[in-house]
Design an enzyme around this catalytic site. Structure first.
Site, PDB file in Angstrom:
ATOM      1  N   ASN A  57      13.498  -0.241   8.071  1.00 42.16           N
ATOM      2  CA  ASN A  57      12.481  -0.230   7.017  1.00 42.16           C
ATOM      3  C   ASN A  57      12.516   1.038   6.173  1.00 42.16           C
ATOM      4  O   ASN A  57      11.735   1.173   5.238  1.00 42.16           O
ATOM      5  CB  ASN A  57      11.078  -0.412   7.616  1.00 42.16           C
ATOM      6  CG  ASN A  57      10.553   0.875   8.199  1.00 42.16           C
ATOM      7  OD1 ASN A  57      11.293   1.609   8.853  1.00 42.16           O
ATOM      8  ND2 ASN A  57       9.297   1.178   7.962  1.00 42.16           N
TER       9      ASN A  57
ATOM     10  N   LEU B  36       0.826  -1.207   0.000  1.00 39.67           N
ATOM     11  CA  LEU B  36       0.000   0.000   0.000  1.00 39.67           C
ATOM     12  C   LEU B  36       0.866   1.266   0.000  1.00 39.67           C
ATOM     13  O   LEU B  36       0.349   2.376  -0.080  1.00 39.67           O
ATOM     14  CB  LEU B  36      -0.889   0.019   1.250  1.00 39.67           C
ATOM     15  CG  LEU B  36      -1.962  -1.075   1.306  1.00 39.67           C
ATOM     16  CD1 LEU B  36      -2.560  -1.154   2.697  1.00 39.67           C
ATOM     17  CD2 LEU B  36      -3.050  -0.805   0.273  1.00 39.67           C
TER      18      LEU B  36
ATOM     19  N   ARG C 167       3.412 -18.762  20.557  1.00 42.21           N
ATOM     20  CA  ARG C 167       3.127 -20.191  20.312  1.00 42.21           C
ATOM     21  C   ARG C 167       4.386 -21.018  20.557  1.00 42.21           C
ATOM     22  O   ARG C 167       4.371 -21.992  21.266  1.00 42.21           O
ATOM     23  CB  ARG C 167       2.627 -20.356  18.871  1.00 42.21           C
ATOM     24  CG  ARG C 167       2.372 -21.780  18.472  1.00 42.21           C
ATOM     25  CD  ARG C 167       1.781 -21.850  17.092  1.00 42.21           C
ATOM     26  NE  ARG C 167       2.675 -21.286  16.078  1.00 42.21           N
ATOM     27  CZ  ARG C 167       2.406 -21.254  14.785  1.00 42.21           C
ATOM     28  NH1 ARG C 167       1.258 -21.733  14.335  1.00 42.21           N
ATOM     29  NH2 ARG C 167       3.257 -20.733  13.928  1.00 42.21           N
TER      30      ARG C 167
ATOM     31  N   TYR D   7      -4.335  -4.652  10.424  1.00 40.12           N
ATOM     32  CA  TYR D   7      -5.210  -3.571   9.934  1.00 40.12           C
ATOM     33  C   TYR D   7      -6.253  -4.082   8.933  1.00 40.12           C
ATOM     34  O   TYR D   7      -7.137  -3.327   8.539  1.00 40.12           O
ATOM     35  CB  TYR D   7      -4.401  -2.427   9.306  1.00 40.12           C
ATOM     36  CG  TYR D   7      -3.377  -2.862   8.284  1.00 40.12           C
ATOM     37  CD1 TYR D   7      -3.742  -3.106   6.970  1.00 40.12           C
ATOM     38  CD2 TYR D   7      -2.049  -3.018   8.642  1.00 40.12           C
ATOM     39  CE1 TYR D   7      -2.799  -3.494   6.041  1.00 40.12           C
ATOM     40  CE2 TYR D   7      -1.098  -3.412   7.722  1.00 40.12           C
ATOM     41  CZ  TYR D   7      -1.483  -3.652   6.420  1.00 40.12           C
ATOM     42  OH  TYR D   7      -0.544  -4.050   5.505  1.00 40.12           O
TER      43      TYR D   7
ATOM     44  N   LYS E 175      14.731  -6.612   5.936  1.00 41.74           N
ATOM     45  CA  LYS E 175      14.822  -5.572   6.970  1.00 41.74           C
ATOM     46  C   LYS E 175      16.071  -5.711   7.842  1.00 41.74           C
ATOM     47  O   LYS E 175      16.549  -4.722   8.392  1.00 41.74           O
ATOM     48  CB  LYS E 175      13.566  -5.590   7.855  1.00 41.74           C
ATOM     49  CG  LYS E 175      12.339  -5.048   7.151  1.00 41.74           C
ATOM     50  CD  LYS E 175      11.165  -4.944   8.100  1.00 41.74           C
ATOM     51  CE  LYS E 175       9.931  -4.434   7.359  1.00 41.74           C
ATOM     52  NZ  LYS E 175       8.831  -4.126   8.260  1.00 41.74           N
TER      53      LYS E 175
ATOM     54  N   LYS F  78      11.034 -19.439  21.340  1.00 44.39           N
ATOM     55  CA  LYS F  78      11.299 -18.173  20.629  1.00 44.39           C
ATOM     56  C   LYS F  78      11.026 -16.983  21.551  1.00 44.39           C
ATOM     57  O   LYS F  78      11.792 -16.012  21.580  1.00 44.39           O
ATOM     58  CB  LYS F  78      10.442 -18.101  19.369  1.00 44.39           C
ATOM     59  CG  LYS F  78      11.023 -17.168  18.311  1.00 44.39           C
ATOM     60  CD  LYS F  78      10.003 -16.808  17.265  1.00 44.39           C
ATOM     61  CE  LYS F  78       9.974 -17.751  16.104  1.00 44.39           C
ATOM     62  NZ  LYS F  78       9.035 -17.269  15.050  1.00 44.39           N
TER      63      LYS F  78
ATOM     64  N   THR G  93      11.165  -3.897   2.882  1.00 40.61           N
ATOM     65  CA  THR G  93      10.223  -4.839   3.493  1.00 40.61           C
ATOM     66  C   THR G  93      10.804  -6.238   3.479  1.00 40.61           C
ATOM     67  O   THR G  93      11.976  -6.446   3.108  1.00 40.61           O
ATOM     68  CB  THR G  93       8.832  -4.735   2.818  1.00 40.61           C
ATOM     69  OG1 THR G  93       7.901  -5.510   3.580  1.00 40.61           O
ATOM     70  CG2 THR G  93       8.837  -5.247   1.386  1.00 40.61           C
TER      71      THR G  93
ATOM     72  N   GLY H 164       7.453 -12.870  16.583  1.00 39.47           N
ATOM     73  CA  GLY H 164       7.985 -12.888  15.222  1.00 39.47           C
ATOM     74  C   GLY H 164       8.759 -11.599  14.957  1.00 39.47           C
ATOM     75  O   GLY H 164       9.192 -10.915  15.890  1.00 39.47           O
TER      76      GLY H 164
HETATM   77  P1  NAP Z   1       6.051 -13.222  11.520  1.00 38.26           P
HETATM   78  O1  NAP Z   1       7.477 -12.838  11.707  1.00 38.26           O
HETATM   79  O2  NAP Z   1       5.687 -14.248  10.505  1.00 38.26           O
HETATM   80  O3  NAP Z   1       5.515 -13.716  12.967  1.00 38.26           O
HETATM   81  C1  NAP Z   1       4.233 -14.305  13.071  1.00 38.26           C
HETATM   82  C2  NAP Z   1       3.853 -14.423  14.544  1.00 38.26           C
HETATM   83  O4  NAP Z   1       2.522 -14.981  14.606  1.00 38.26           O
HETATM   84  C3  NAP Z   1       4.741 -15.364  15.365  1.00 38.26           C
HETATM   85  O5  NAP Z   1       4.758 -14.921  16.693  1.00 38.26           O
HETATM   86  C4  NAP Z   1       3.982 -16.701  15.241  1.00 38.26           C
HETATM   87  O6  NAP Z   1       4.265 -17.613  16.292  1.00 38.26           O
HETATM   88  C5  NAP Z   1       2.570 -16.212  15.340  1.00 38.26           C
HETATM   89  N1  NAP Z   1       1.622 -17.151  14.738  1.00 38.26           N
HETATM   90  C6  NAP Z   1       1.434 -17.414  13.432  1.00 38.26           C
HETATM   91  N2  NAP Z   1       0.450 -18.334  13.268  1.00 38.26           N
HETATM   92  C7  NAP Z   1       0.032 -18.669  14.514  1.00 38.26           C
HETATM   93  C8  NAP Z   1      -0.963 -19.561  15.018  1.00 38.26           C
HETATM   94  N3  NAP Z   1      -1.729 -20.290  14.191  1.00 38.26           N
HETATM   95  N4  NAP Z   1      -1.155 -19.638  16.352  1.00 38.26           N
HETATM   96  C9  NAP Z   1      -0.411 -18.895  17.194  1.00 38.26           C
HETATM   97  N5  NAP Z   1       0.558 -18.017  16.791  1.00 38.26           N
HETATM   98  C10 NAP Z   1       0.769 -17.905  15.457  1.00 38.26           C
HETATM   99  O7  NAP Z   1       5.123 -11.956  11.173  1.00 38.26           O
HETATM  100  P2  NAP Z   1       5.427 -10.423  11.521  1.00 38.26           P
HETATM  101  O8  NAP Z   1       6.156  -9.819  10.388  1.00 38.26           O
HETATM  102  O9  NAP Z   1       5.979 -10.352  12.880  1.00 38.26           O
HETATM  103  O10 NAP Z   1       3.943  -9.798  11.487  1.00 38.26           O
HETATM  104  C11 NAP Z   1       3.037 -10.050  12.549  1.00 38.26           C
HETATM  105  C12 NAP Z   1       1.770  -9.231  12.387  1.00 38.26           C
HETATM  106  O11 NAP Z   1       2.061  -7.837  12.423  1.00 38.26           O
HETATM  107  C13 NAP Z   1       1.006  -9.477  11.097  1.00 38.26           C
HETATM  108  O12 NAP Z   1      -0.329  -9.766  11.439  1.00 38.26           O
HETATM  109  C14 NAP Z   1       1.006  -8.187  10.365  1.00 38.26           C
HETATM  110  O13 NAP Z   1      -0.248  -7.883   9.773  1.00 38.26           O
HETATM  111  C15 NAP Z   1       1.258  -7.170  11.468  1.00 38.26           C
HETATM  112  N6  NAP Z   1       1.988  -6.007  10.957  1.00 38.26           N
HETATM  113  C16 NAP Z   1       1.371  -4.792  10.997  1.00 38.26           C
HETATM  114  C17 NAP Z   1       2.020  -3.687  10.493  1.00 38.26           C
HETATM  115  C18 NAP Z   1       1.327  -2.354  10.533  1.00 38.26           C
HETATM  116  O14 NAP Z   1       1.870  -1.388   9.970  1.00 38.26           O
HETATM  117  N7  NAP Z   1       0.201  -2.227  11.187  1.00 38.26           N
HETATM  118  C19 NAP Z   1       3.309  -3.788   9.980  1.00 38.26           C
HETATM  119  C20 NAP Z   1       3.914  -5.035   9.948  1.00 38.26           C
HETATM  120  C21 NAP Z   1       3.234  -6.143  10.441  1.00 38.26           C
HETATM  121  P3  NAP Z   1       5.511 -18.658  16.152  1.00 38.26           P
HETATM  122  O15 NAP Z   1       6.759 -17.866  16.465  1.00 38.26           O
HETATM  123  O16 NAP Z   1       5.226 -19.688  17.179  1.00 38.26           O
HETATM  124  O17 NAP Z   1       5.482 -19.172  14.740  1.00 38.26           O
END
Ligand code: NAP
Length: 293
Positions: free
Chosen positions: A99, A28, A163, A236, A78, A167, A74, A140
């Site tokens: 970023n 976006l 989860r 979001y 990063k 980690k 992105t 994450g």
């Molecule tokens: P990531 O590195 O892939 O981490 C994913 C996280 O979600 C990990 O803690 C993972 O746990 C957990 N998870 C995934 N599936 C799961 C499940 N079924 N049950 C329980 N835990 C689960 O992703 P990320 O980059 O950190 O992004 C995380 C979130 O932040 C996303 O939803 C994204 O939309 C949001 N975000 C928002 C913005 C914004 O500007 N608002 C910017 C970036 C990201 P494990 O470690 O156990 O796998």
């Protein structure tokens, strides 16, 4: 006025901004920055640049050689991009996640506007970190950075639930060691059951509940939500997640991640243009994006 329209005239003085990552097609950011350019009267154009694995350093050097004014970075670059920079802002250096690249003599300076943008969004929403007891869901990429942000902004303590408990514990060890304060405790997702019965701020940084998994929340138990005074979901899309609905049903305030998205862009735009985006202009971007979801 069509706010999502890019600059109407590209001429010999137009400056280029862009996003490097892989993939970049879903972004976006062009809408955010081309609209900000229109609103602020800047002769800029923002475009996505997909960068193949192994080509990051050449992409950054090439962008600098082409006088690209600034870049967003992105997934998956990063962290790797830190090795391609001339200078690094202290917050980004601590978090080891960049970023935003801003052109400086001899290369780019790296910033983390995801975190400064989240902090600005929370501040505007009246959600404080100083002295707060925070439950952070997710360890994450974003969860790890938010753990740093909470520690650096004076949270009393952070219960980091993930989860994969290992980690969560690894991130907690890393943050505590770097910040020099034992303020983050890594736990499993069930760990909330062991917390003292008080009211907490919860920050939801897992990907559970993102479109199209609208009927899922990372913790379903209503007893968890009764522990909260505020739930801040970083998702979001959708605009109201199941996590947010459960917060509200338990009497807590609930926010989504749209303002974080807007302010990470606003902060980058301000750095590139040495300007201040007004609250009204940021709200215009918020309105435009909220119509998308
Ligand atoms: P990531 O590195 O892939 O981490 C994913 C996280 O979600 C990990 O803690 C993972 O746990 C957990 N998870 C995934 N599936 C799961 C499940 N079924 N049950 C329980 N835990 C689960 O992703 P990320 O980059 O950190 O992004 C995380 C979130 O932040 C996303 O939803 C994204 O939309 C949001 N975000 C928002 C913005 C914004 O500007 N608002 C910017 C970036 C990201 P494990 O470690 O156990 O796998």
């Amino acid at each position: 006025m069509n706010l999502s329209k890019p600059v109407s005239k590209i001429d010999g003085t137009t400056r280029v901004l862009g996003l490097i990552g892989n993939p970049v097609a879903h972004t976006l950011s062009p809408e955010i920055h081309n609209t900000l350019a229109s609103l602020c009267g800047r002769n800029l154009v923002y475009v996505p640049f997909p960068v193949e694995q192994g080509a990051l350093a050449r992409a950054v050097q090439g962008a600098y050689a082409l006088h690209v004014l600034g870049l967003n970075v992105t997934v998956p670059y990063k962290r790797d991009v830190l090795l391609c920079l001339k200078e690094i802002d202290p917050l980004a250096e601590t978090v080891e996640s960049v970023n935003t690249l801003v052109s400086v003599p001899g290369g780019y300076r790296g910033y983390n506007t995801d975190m400064s943008g989240l902090f600005r969004a929370m501040t505007e929403d009246g959600v404080a970190l100083q002295d707060e007891e925070v439950i952070l869901l997710g360890a994450g990429g974003v969860g790890r950075a938010v753990a740093y942000l909470c520690a650096m902004k004076g949270a009393a303590c952070v219960f980091l639930l993930n989860r994969s408990e290992e980690k969560a514990k690894a991130v907690a060890r890393e943050v505590n060691a770097k910040i020099g304060r034992e303020c983050v405790l890594g736990l499993s997702l069930e760990g909330y059951r062991t917390l003292p019965a008080k009211k907490y701020l919860a920050i939801q940084a897992t990907s559970v509940g993102m479109f199209p998994r609208l009927d899922e929340a990372v913790i379903e138990d209503p007893a968890f939500y009764r522990l909260l005074h505020t739930g801040y979901d970083l998702i979001y899309r959708p605009g109201q997640t199941k996590f947010m609905r459960q917060c509200e049903q338990a009497g807590a305030r609930a926010f989504n991640g749209l303002k974080m998205l807007v302010y990470q862009g606003v902060e980058a735009f301000e750095l590139w243009n040495d300007t201040t985006v007004t609250k009204e202009q940021a709200q215009e971007i918020n309105r435009m994006l909220s119509q998308r979801f």
